[in-house]
Design a protein around this motif. Structure first.
Motif, PDB file in Angstrom:
ATOM      1  N   ARG A 171      -7.765   0.577   9.453  1.00 35.85           N
ATOM      2  CA  ARG A 171      -8.281  -0.324  10.513  1.00 35.85           C
ATOM      3  C   ARG A 171      -8.680  -1.689   9.973  1.00 35.85           C
ATOM      4  N   LEU A 172      -9.339  -1.651   8.983  1.00 41.81           N
ATOM      5  CA  LEU A 172      -9.832  -2.672   8.150  1.00 41.81           C
ATOM      6  C   LEU A 172      -9.061  -3.540   7.811  1.00 41.81           C
ATOM      7  N   LEU A 173      -7.926  -3.009   7.222  1.00 41.81           N
ATOM      8  CA  LEU A 173      -6.565  -3.576   6.717  1.00 41.81           C
ATOM      9  C   LEU A 173      -6.065  -4.447   7.752  1.00 41.81           C
ATOM     10  N   GLU A 174      -5.748  -3.565   8.821  1.00 43.70           N
ATOM     11  CA  GLU A 174      -5.097  -4.267  10.072  1.00 43.70           C
ATOM     12  C   GLU A 174      -5.908  -5.547  10.225  1.00 43.70           C
ATOM     13  N   LYS A 175      -7.014  -5.434  10.720  1.00 42.91           N
ATOM     14  CA  LYS A 175      -8.053  -6.501  11.388  1.00 42.91           C
ATOM     15  C   LYS A 175      -7.847  -7.616  10.306  1.00 42.91           C
ATOM     16  N   LEU A 176      -7.887  -7.386   8.873  1.00 41.74           N
ATOM     17  CA  LEU A 176      -7.878  -8.509   7.771  1.00 41.74           C
ATOM     18  C   LEU A 176      -6.361  -9.294   7.997  1.00 41.74           C
ATOM     19  N   GLN A 177      -5.464  -8.451   7.972  1.00 44.31           N
ATOM     20  CA  GLN A 177      -4.038  -8.832   8.236  1.00 44.31           C
ATOM     21  C   GLN A 177      -3.946  -9.909   9.409  1.00 44.31           C
ATOM     22  N   GLY A 178      -4.518  -9.356  10.542  1.00 47.90           N
ATOM     23  CA  GLY A 178      -4.470 -10.162  11.926  1.00 47.90           C
ATOM     24  C   GLY A 178      -5.179 -11.489  11.701  1.00 47.90           C
ATOM     25  N   ALA A 179      -6.355 -11.638  10.841  1.00 46.77           N
ATOM     26  CA  ALA A 179      -7.103 -12.587  10.502  1.00 46.77           C
ATOM     27  C   ALA A 179      -6.343 -13.639   9.586  1.00 46.77           C
ATOM     28  N   ALA A 193       2.513  -5.580   5.221  1.00 44.51           N
ATOM     29  CA  ALA A 193       2.330  -4.024   5.012  1.00 44.51           C
ATOM     30  C   ALA A 193       2.703  -3.018   5.868  1.00 44.51           C
ATOM     31  N   PHE A 194       2.192  -3.672   7.084  1.00 43.93           N
ATOM     32  CA  PHE A 194       2.201  -2.488   8.250  1.00 43.93           C
ATOM     33  C   PHE A 194       3.054  -3.154   9.451  1.00 43.93           C
ATOM     34  N   SER A 195       3.845  -4.071   8.943  1.00 46.15           N
ATOM     35  CA  SER A 195       4.657  -4.606  10.091  1.00 46.15           C
ATOM     36  C   SER A 195       6.186  -4.254   9.881  1.00 46.15           C
ATOM     37  N   GLU A 196       7.139  -4.539  10.765  1.00 41.43           N
ATOM     38  CA  GLU A 196       8.246  -4.235  10.790  1.00 41.43           C
ATOM     39  C   GLU A 196       9.088  -5.218   9.919  1.00 41.43           C
ATOM     40  N   ALA A 197       8.727  -6.286   9.926  1.00 44.52           N
ATOM     41  CA  ALA A 197       9.409  -7.338   9.270  1.00 44.52           C
ATOM     42  C   ALA A 197       8.652  -8.273   8.362  1.00 44.52           C
ATOM     43  N   PHE A 198       9.124  -9.159   7.628  1.00 42.50           N
ATOM     44  CA  PHE A 198       8.346  -9.996   6.937  1.00 42.50           C
ATOM     45  C   PHE A 198       7.856 -11.289   7.688  1.00 42.50           C
ATOM     46  N   ILE A 240       8.080  -3.055  -5.491  1.00 44.43           N
ATOM     47  CA  ILE A 240       7.761  -1.685  -5.140  1.00 44.43           C
ATOM     48  C   ILE A 240       7.778  -1.547  -3.664  1.00 44.43           C
ATOM     49  N   PRO A 241       8.730  -0.441  -3.621  1.00 39.90           N
ATOM     50  CA  PRO A 241       9.460  -0.012  -2.247  1.00 39.90           C
ATOM     51  C   PRO A 241       8.125   0.146  -1.269  1.00 39.90           C
ATOM     52  N   ILE A 242       8.497   0.007   0.066  1.00 36.69           N
ATOM     53  CA  ILE A 242       7.347   0.080   0.941  1.00 36.69           C
ATOM     54  C   ILE A 242       6.948   1.668   1.194  1.00 36.69           C
ATOM     55  N   ALA A 243       8.081   2.277   0.942  1.00 36.30           N
ATOM     56  CA  ALA A 243       7.658   3.945   1.136  1.00 36.30           C
ATOM     57  C   ALA A 243       6.797   4.369   0.201  1.00 36.30           C
ATOM     58  N   CYS A 244       7.076   3.917  -1.079  1.00 38.53           N
ATOM     59  CA  CYS A 244       6.421   4.221  -2.421  1.00 38.53           C
ATOM     60  C   CYS A 244       4.899   3.718  -2.111  1.00 38.53           C
ATOM     61  N   LEU A 263      12.802 -14.317  -2.991  1.00 35.78           N
ATOM     62  CA  LEU A 263      12.447 -12.746  -3.001  1.00 35.78           C
ATOM     63  C   LEU A 263      12.883 -12.111  -1.651  1.00 35.78           C
ATOM     64  N   TYR A 264      12.348 -12.599  -0.613  1.00 36.13           N
ATOM     65  CA  TYR A 264      12.706 -12.095   1.089  1.00 36.13           C
ATOM     66  C   TYR A 264      12.717 -13.188   1.832  1.00 36.13           C
ATOM     67  N   HIS A 265      13.536 -12.754   2.915  1.00 36.57           N
ATOM     68  CA  HIS A 265      13.517 -13.660   4.161  1.00 36.57           C
ATOM     69  C   HIS A 265      12.377 -13.510   5.154  1.00 36.57           C
ATOM     70  N   ALA A 266      12.077 -14.591   5.765  1.00 27.11           N
ATOM     71  CA  ALA A 266      10.967 -14.105   6.929  1.00 27.11           C
ATOM     72  C   ALA A 266      11.878 -13.355   8.049  1.00 27.11           C
ATOM     73  N   ALA A 267      11.400 -12.499   8.817  1.00 29.17           N
ATOM     74  CA  ALA A 267      11.997 -11.836   9.857  1.00 29.17           C
ATOM     75  C   ALA A 267      13.050 -10.785   9.392  1.00 29.17           C
ATOM     76  N   SER A 268      13.161 -10.577   8.084  1.00 30.94           N
ATOM     77  CA  SER A 268      14.097  -9.544   7.560  1.00 30.94           C
ATOM     78  C   SER A 268      13.241  -8.436   7.442  1.00 30.94           C
ATOM     79  N   PRO A 269      13.858  -7.094   7.643  1.00 32.86           N
ATOM     80  CA  PRO A 269      13.048  -6.014   7.460  1.00 32.86           C
ATOM     81  C   PRO A 269      12.254  -5.714   6.301  1.00 32.86           C
ATOM     82  N   MET A 270      10.984  -5.510   6.461  1.00 34.86           N
ATOM     83  CA  MET A 270       9.727  -5.414   5.525  1.00 34.86           C
ATOM     84  C   MET A 270      10.385  -4.058   4.735  1.00 34.86           C
ATOM     85  N   ASP A 271      11.011  -4.006   3.654  1.00 38.82           N
ATOM     86  CA  ASP A 271      11.047  -2.907   2.603  1.00 38.82           C
ATOM     87  C   ASP A 271      10.197  -2.756   1.218  1.00 38.82           C
ATOM     88  N   ALA A 272       9.556  -3.624   1.154  1.00 42.83           N
ATOM     89  CA  ALA A 272       8.871  -3.540  -0.121  1.00 42.83           C
ATOM     90  C   ALA A 272       7.907  -4.804  -0.355  1.00 42.83           C
TER      91      ALA A 272
END
Lengths: 241, 241
Positions: A137-145, B99-104, B119-123, B53-62
């Motif tokens: 939850r903290l991570l999310e809030k920080l991300q939002g900020a 890190a917790f979004s769908e896309a960059f 570092i792959p996101i799943a990892c 390294l990666y494009h905005a809006a492309s799927p977040m994979d690492a």
DNA sequence: CGTGTACTTGAGTGGGCTCAAGCAGGGTGG
DNA sequence: CCACCCTGCTTGAGCCCACTCAAGTACACG
């Protein structure tokens, strides 16, 4: 969150169980049983317009969950100049940026009437250590900020972007909820956000009012005043039309 | 981190055990034994100047741990305008904001020669779930990113602050390590950071060169070029003298 | 050697800053 | 209740800096 609440009365303290915002807040994903220990030590405060939640550089002793109203985050610049780098609204948490620092990095100032829960830092740390969910939850809030700060930077901060455009964007960001009401800050504050002088702010507002895009309303008392704006028109201007 | 390393050879992959930056990075506080599982799947990449390294809006994979060089974080603005909102240096992690979004949310572009661990996101998620210490580390990195973004906002973003002052601040932020070398971006990039036109950037640089405050050096090939600057003088200007 | 990209430099304009005076409105004290 | 002041806002005149438009240069690359 209605039935079978633990039977606890919070004497002059915040009552997390009855909090209608619990699921937006930090403490979501925390079971009610665990909350019993958590909410002890958490106090509920009211601030009126312009009052200060905490000062930059003062020792970091708590975070504040904003339950009503808005809070300006002011960062001291290089030449002593102040700059408003972000605004918090309902559900945001003031102070987490400094959660692991010795001192606050911002000064937090109430905009309009503000209600906030004060969570002592020791309390928060203890609870974070025990609850993996809270860390997330903290991570999310920080991300939002972070996202919010970057949005301010990319949309509001000057550049070749015309001032009127940026002013329109600012008004949209200061919107209260989803209606047509807009927080009305002082000219100096608005200037401090988008980086122009208060005189220019005044001129642009006059122009907008003249064009019927916004209207001043409420009493002129700082606490209750606001704008009412034609959101569509503002959005057009914000896109640079 | 020298004695009794696990006997593992990383064939074409990154070797976390030999990494001299391990303690600056995400994986600090993680025991070497645990790293054995972690570093599987992590690859080491080289990027040269301007590559993405990666494009905005492309799927977040690492996410990418920057081990050498610098990386620009570019955020798409409203009117399609691009704005550089932050720069990453050695030890920073590109992509955690998402890190917790769908896309960059950004496009990440290499400045100069860049070496980074992918570092792959799943990892990452798996490892985060298992290691409380890693979560703390993430929090710290995120906090750092927020602080950096806000600093850019308050110091670099325009306002009544003179352009020369902001240019000096920018140069100081682009300093490589602690020496007198300064990353030399393109005029357009610098303009995109502090919000002025490339022509104005060129004029100010000419002026600084004329005053002996900075000097262009290295070949004119984008990869190796840089400035050498009189740090003291720049600091004076940065404070608005 | 030609082409294209990035940079430099110039002339002219306009938007926002500076300085400054005037105004409104609320709060305070008599 | 009124006069006063003080703060925050408005409005004007003039100037300067940075933008715009445009031409010209340097350099890497094919």
């Amino acid at each position: 969150m209605s039935k079978a609440l633990p039977e606890i009365r919070c004497h002059g303290r915040s009552n997390c169980f009855a909090c209608e915002l619990r699921h937006e807040m930090l403490c979501s994903h925390v079971s009610l049983e665990d909350l019993v220990n958590f909410h002890a030590g958490i106090d509920d405060y009211d601030y009126d317009h312009g009052s200060i939640l905490y000062h930059a550089a003062s020792p970091m002793d708590a975070v504040y969950c904003v339950r009503h109203g808005a809070v300006m985050m002011v960062k001291p610049g290089l030449a002593g100049a102040l700059r408003i780098v972000r605004m918090l609204k309902t559900g945001d948490v003031a102070g987490i940026e400094s959660a692991f620092s010795e001192a606050f990095e911002h000064t937090a100032i109430a905009v309009g009437e503000v209600r906030a829960c004060r969570i002592p830092i020791a309390c928060l740390r203890r609870f974070v250590a025990e609850h993996g969910g809270l860390q997330m939850r903290l991570l999310e809030k920080l991300q939002g900020a972070l996202r919010e700060a970057e949005t301010w930077l990319s949309q509001l901060a000057s550049g070749p972007t015309p001032t009127r455009t940026r002013m329109a964007r600012l008004m949209l960001r200061l919107r209260v909820g989803a209606g047509d009401r807009i927080h009305r800050l002082s000219l100096d504050d608005m200037g401090a956000i988008i980086g122009i002088t208060p005189e220019t702010v005044s001129r642009i507002i006059s122009e907008f009012v003249g064009r019927g895009i916004i209207a001043k309303c409420g009493s002129n008392v700082a606490h209750h005043r606001c704008f009412r704006g034609d959101i569509r028109a503002l959005e057009k201007i914000a896109q640079g039309v």
